[in-house]
Design a protein around this motif. Sequence first.
Motif, short mmCIF file in Angstrom:
data_model
loop_
_atom_site.label_atom_id
_atom_site.label_comp_id
_atom_site.label_asym_id
_atom_site.label_seq_id
_atom_site.Cartn_x
_atom_site.Cartn_y
_atom_site.Cartn_z
N VAL A 35 0.86 -1.19 0.00
CA VAL A 35 0.00 0.00 0.00
C VAL A 35 0.89 1.24 0.00
CG1 VAL A 35 -1.76 1.30 1.24
CG2 VAL A 35 -1.84 -1.21 1.21
N ILE A 36 0.69 2.08 -0.99
CA ILE A 36 1.52 3.29 -1.09
C ILE A 36 0.67 4.50 -0.79
CG2 ILE A 36 2.80 4.77 -2.69
CD1 ILE A 36 3.84 2.18 -3.93
N ASP A 37 1.05 5.24 0.23
CA ASP A 37 0.34 6.46 0.57
C ASP A 37 1.00 7.62 -0.16
OD1 ASP A 37 -0.97 8.59 1.59
OD2 ASP A 37 -0.66 8.06 3.71
N LEU A 38 0.30 8.14 -1.16
CA LEU A 38 0.89 9.21 -1.98
C LEU A 38 1.08 10.51 -1.20
CD1 LEU A 38 -0.90 8.61 -5.38
CD2 LEU A 38 1.45 8.08 -4.79
N LEU A 39 0.35 10.67 -0.14
CA LEU A 39 0.56 11.87 0.65
C LEU A 39 1.94 11.84 1.30
CD1 LEU A 39 -2.88 12.46 2.42
CD2 LEU A 39 -2.00 13.46 0.31
N LYS A 40 2.40 10.62 1.57
CA LYS A 40 3.73 10.49 2.17
C LYS A 40 4.81 10.53 1.10
CE LYS A 40 2.33 7.90 6.26
NZ LYS A 40 1.76 6.55 6.46
N ASP A 41 4.50 10.01 -0.06
CA ASP A 41 5.50 9.99 -1.11
C ASP A 41 4.88 10.46 -2.44
OD1 ASP A 41 7.82 9.64 -2.41
OD2 ASP A 41 8.03 7.49 -2.00
N PRO A 42 4.60 11.73 -2.53
CA PRO A 42 3.87 12.24 -3.70
C PRO A 42 4.61 12.04 -5.02
CG PRO A 42 4.69 14.05 -2.34
CD PRO A 42 4.95 12.80 -1.58
N ARG A 43 5.93 11.90 -4.95
CA ARG A 43 6.71 11.72 -6.17
C ARG A 43 6.25 10.49 -6.98
NH1 ARG A 43 10.69 15.24 -6.51
NH2 ARG A 43 10.59 16.15 -4.45
N LEU A 44 5.82 9.48 -6.26
CA LEU A 44 5.42 8.25 -6.93
C LEU A 44 4.18 8.46 -7.80
CD1 LEU A 44 6.09 5.54 -4.22
CD2 LEU A 44 7.34 5.91 -6.34
N ALA A 45 3.38 9.44 -7.47
CA ALA A 45 2.17 9.70 -8.25
C ALA A 45 2.55 10.02 -9.69
CB ALA A 45 1.39 10.85 -7.64
N LYS A 46 3.60 10.81 -9.84
CA LYS A 46 4.04 11.17 -11.17
C LYS A 46 4.72 9.97 -11.83
CE LYS A 46 7.00 14.32 -13.69
NZ LYS A 46 8.06 15.32 -13.64
N GLU A 47 5.62 9.36 -11.08
CA GLU A 47 6.38 8.26 -11.66
C GLU A 47 5.49 7.13 -12.12
OE1 GLU A 47 9.45 7.16 -8.86
OE2 GLU A 47 10.17 9.24 -8.87
N ASP A 48 4.50 6.79 -11.32
CA ASP A 48 3.64 5.67 -11.67
C ASP A 48 2.36 6.12 -12.37
OD1 ASP A 48 5.58 4.15 -10.55
OD2 ASP A 48 4.60 3.98 -8.60
#
Lengths: 109, 577
Positions: free
Chosen positions: A56-69
């Motif tokens: 489970v990836i929380d984008l609020l914690k790691d917003p960079r992944l939203a763009k990458e993925d």
Amino acid sequence: MSSDHDVPAGPVAPSTHETWEFRLYVAGQRPKSLKAVENLTRMCEEYLPGRYKIEVIDLLKDPRLAKEDEIVAIPTLVRKLPDPMRRVIGDLSNVEKALVRLELRLTKT
Amino acid sequence: MADNKTSERTGIAKAPTGIHGLDEITGGGLPQGRPTLICGSAGCGKTLLAMEFLVRGINEYGEPGVFFTFEETALELAQNVRSLGFDLEELEARGRIAIEHVRIDRDEFEETGEFDLEGLFIRLELAIDSIGAKRVVLDTIETLFGGLDNEAIVRSELRRLFRWLKDKGVTSVITAERGEWSLTRQGLEEYVSDCVILLDHRVNDQTSIRRLRIVKYRGSAHGTNEYPFLIDASGFSVLPLTSLGLDNQASNERISTGIDRLDVMLGGGPFRGTSVLLSGTAGTGKSSIAAHFAEASCRRGERCLYYSFEESQSQILRNMRSIGLDLAPWVEQKLLSFVSVRPTLYGLEMHLATMHKHICALEPQLVVVDPISNFVTAGSAREAHTMLLRLVDFLKTRQTTAVFVSLTSGGGAIEATEQNISSLIDTWILLRDIELGGERNRGLHVLKSRGTAHSNQVREFVLNANGVEFRDVYVGPEGVLTGSMRLAQEARERAVAEARQQKIASKRRELDQKRQALEAQISALRTGFEIAEDELELLIATKEAAGQQFLDDRSDMAHSRHADNEGAPPAGSGENT
């Protein structure tokens, strides 16, 4: 749109005994996200007992992944393994649709 | 500067776009910190407008920007705008722009329940915060409707997105496809209500016309017309050519037409910054007079821009050399510039736009358009009229003198054909063929000249090696005499004058003779008188001598008699002797 659930996909048979990997993108502890985790876990328990991994990836914690993925909708579920990669969005409350899209039903023999 | 002034007046902060003309019609730019919707059909320049807004914001106003593209990839986008001189890679490397492609693949959006678009929000927020963006473009967000089935969710999420953008305080531009019955296919105008700009691209008679209209601008006055715009090598430009008021400064300076006698007819020449129309039928010398205007301007050291829609530059130079006007040196000194294109090459708006650009770049003091009548072929008469109106207004506000050449077709009232533009023109010089006595000659008269006690005479002029030369006026019973009739009249007048001269000479001779005769008589009389005078004098002298002798004698006698002096003897006594 996709009608590939009618045709049993080739790589499905070997996949029955390997580990399935899921990645679920959420944003914080919101009801939709929690519901998605819950629904996914239930499905996996039913169709892939002991053969699944949920990240489970929380984008609020790691917003960079939203763009990458390339995430737009929340929650988004990505089936990383087996190939090919599959994506669905939503809280998985429509179990039928989720099963078909993720090809989970085929695993139950 | 201008931005601040406007915002004080309208009470709304504006983010200048830096796009030529757009800031003028929006009164300073797009609403700052609010979303603006740009809608239009495919290929009308939405993406470009949005991109230019962003790039100019970075380069001219120091506001970093985020570009979210839903259709093209970042690479495609960069390639597309490179031709306009926008180097997105460089801006990205400097951290001034963030371009992100949001891939909407329907296949990956299988919906299995409730969802939201928080992913997009997170990405936007990250992009905005990473470069401190003040401006955001979403191009074209409607793609979301194509990728997602649940329209209700998309709508509520978009509503949330626009609110979120407002809260974030970024000035955003959202592009949308034009719908068949509404401004946008998905009715986005419902959500973005602060400012809506509509772009239109239509083709009339095989020429394309681009237009822009501000449909809505909450809290601000704005131009409501359709404004032509163009996209060329330097980007987007909108032409707010219809000046909102007639507040242009009127100059009292008169400029020479290059033809002395025409200047006299116009009371010293047309005023600077006014418009002059030279109209006439074919071959009446319109272009030649226009060339004189141009030459005079260059001689004053003022730049002149010459639009030629019929002849090429070299053709004009050659033709004008034949009437003694050598324009080539002025071209070399860059005082005179020619623009020669066919009017049908592009639509009127494009013409206007390119002229606008040329004039802004070159800043000429005189603009010659030869001929304006050809514009009618590029558009309808009404459109041509609107275009000229805009051009005249534009030139007036710049204090640029304009010379328009107009070809009128033969037959019909010459004045009538130009009715529609006459109100725009300050000085109207009408050239006409005067057909009289089996020949055609060139005539000219000033139909009107605002603010000038102009000559009302019809003047004949000839084109010879010295250029345009005005002839003296001979008004005969049938009007102005021209050509050989004028020559005949001149000869007649010469003969009359000669005869008069002869008569005067003969009278003068007669007078001389009379004077001589008189003088002869006078001298004869004087001679006679002198002779008589001499004789009489002699006689008097003799008599006097004789009288004296008598007295002497008497005195002697008395002396001898020793008589006492008894005084004078009686008068008669002396006579006795």
